[in-house]
Design a protein around this motif. Structure first.
Motif, short mmCIF file in Angstrom:
data_model
loop_
_atom_site.label_atom_id
_atom_site.label_comp_id
_atom_site.label_asym_id
_atom_site.label_seq_id
_atom_site.Cartn_x
_atom_site.Cartn_y
_atom_site.Cartn_z
N UNK A 219 0.83 -1.21 0.00
CA UNK A 219 0.00 0.00 0.00
C UNK A 219 0.87 1.26 0.00
N UNK A 220 1.96 1.19 0.75
CA UNK A 220 2.89 2.31 0.84
C UNK A 220 3.45 2.64 -0.56
N UNK A 221 3.84 1.63 -1.30
CA UNK A 221 4.40 1.87 -2.64
C UNK A 221 3.33 2.33 -3.63
N UNK A 222 2.11 1.80 -3.49
CA UNK A 222 1.03 2.29 -4.37
C UNK A 222 0.84 3.78 -4.11
N UNK A 223 0.93 4.17 -2.85
CA UNK A 223 0.79 5.59 -2.49
C UNK A 223 1.86 6.45 -3.16
N UNK A 224 3.05 5.92 -3.27
CA UNK A 224 4.13 6.67 -3.94
C UNK A 224 3.91 6.76 -5.45
N UNK A 225 3.11 5.84 -5.99
CA UNK A 225 2.89 5.84 -7.44
C UNK A 225 3.61 4.72 -8.16
N UNK A 226 3.96 3.66 -7.42
CA UNK A 226 4.62 2.51 -8.05
C UNK A 226 3.58 1.54 -8.62
N UNK A 227 4.02 0.76 -9.58
CA UNK A 227 3.30 -0.40 -10.08
C UNK A 227 3.63 -1.55 -9.12
#
Ligand code: TPP
Length: 311
Positions: A219-227
């Motif tokens: 979830x943290x990486x999705x928040x940053x804008x990662x795939x």
């Protein structure tokens, strides 16, 4: 034999070399290589674009072992792929970067197989790693450099640079603040040539992660804008390959592959903190080899010396 028949013995050969090297040194971190070997195998065998005979080819894909304490994994991969050695001036020397004898000297003074990967000490190491978080952070700079080189030198009808950057990281890397800053920058810069593989085995040096690290990394990486994609079982080579294809077909964002693995897979200490940083011992290695269907001889008969590095 089909290539499928060869896959399991290939993965288990990586595991066996790591166990034997660590047993001979009586020092090292066997747990992570045992758990993540199938992912490393799939990446190096099917995706990583490099030429073992020309290890400094400028457009090679870069592999960064951010969980540098698992260096035995990198030494085994370099040995099995036959990557050639270069000197500090990048002249090809006509010998392998890592021989079996080098593996036998794992963690000894002067060995080409030190406890953590050292840039310009062993050919095939793209950057020094060991400080957790450092490798993933450096991989962001490498990916930016790749896109810069492409923008500067590629022509409409001729591609000079299009390399990808892969970094393998553990729970410890994800705990470090530097990884967050680097991940934020990677998304902001739209580094679609960057893939982090998060080896989520839920064990670190001090115990299970639930005593200190419970955040939702995906979830943290999705928040940053990662795939972000997940592999439920590190041993599922097809699922690993599917995740890597997801990375290859992404054109806008960096990719995080969360891989659920079992630290110390196949050993008597699987899924326990004991697998993190202590050799399995002669009986533990024998037991793991029996489980994997590998010959029991090996590390126990290798030269035994005292360890010279820790961490
Ligand atoms: C910045 C930093 N702090 C502490 C250490 C010492 N250290 C080495 S490995 C490790 C635990 C790593 O845990 P994890 O990434 O989960 O690796 P695994 O247990 O899966 O092998 C620690 C704290 C380090 N290498 N770098």
């Amino acid at each position: 034999m089909s290539s499928n028949d060869l896959e399991t013995p290939s993965v288990n050969t990586i595991r066996t070399l790591c166990m034997d090297a660590i047993l001979a040194a009586n020092s090292g971190h066997p747990g992570t290589p045992m758990g993540i070997a199938p992912v490393a195998y799939t990446l190096w065998q099917r995706f990583l674009r490099f030429d073992p005979a020309d290890p400094i080819w400028p457009n090679r894909d870069r592999f960064v072992l951010s969980e540098g304490h698992a260096s035995a994994l990198l030494w085994s991969l370099l040995h099995l792929t036959g990557v050639q050695a270069v000197d500090p001036d990048y002249e090809v020397l006509g010998r392998p970067a890592v021989t079996l004898d080098d593996l036998r000297t794992f963690r000894q003074l002067g060995s080409r197989c030190p406890g953590h990967p050292e840039y310009r000490w062993t050919s095939g190491v793209e950057t020094t790693t060991g400080r957790l978080g450092q490798g993933v952070a450096t991989s962001v700079g490498t990916a930016i450099a790749g896109l810069w080189l492409a923008a500067r030198y590629n022509r409409d009808d001729f591609t000079v640079f299009d390399f990808d950057v892969y970094a393998m990281a553990g729970d410890g890397c994800m705990m470090e603040g530097i990884s967050s800053e680097a991940a934020s920058l990677a998304a902001h810069q739209r580094l679609s040539n960057l893939c982090w593989i998060y080896d989520s085995n839920r064990v670190t040096i001090e115990g299970h992660t639930d005593i200190a690290f419970t955040e939702d990394v995906a979830a943290w990486f999705i928040g940053y804008g990662w795939n972000v994609t997940t592999v439920a079982d590190a041993n599922d080579l097809d699922a690993v390959a599917r995740a890597l294809h997801t990375f290859k077909s992404e054109n806008e964002r960096p990719t995080l592959i969360v891989v659920h693995s079992h630290i110390g897979y196949g050993s008597p200490v699987e899924d326990t903190p004991k697998a993190h940083g202590a050799p399995f011992g002669v009986e533990g290695v024998k037991s793991a080899k029996r489980f994997l269907g590998m010959p029991e001889l090996g590390g126990a008969t290798w030269r035994r010396t005292s360890p010279c590095s820790s961490g």
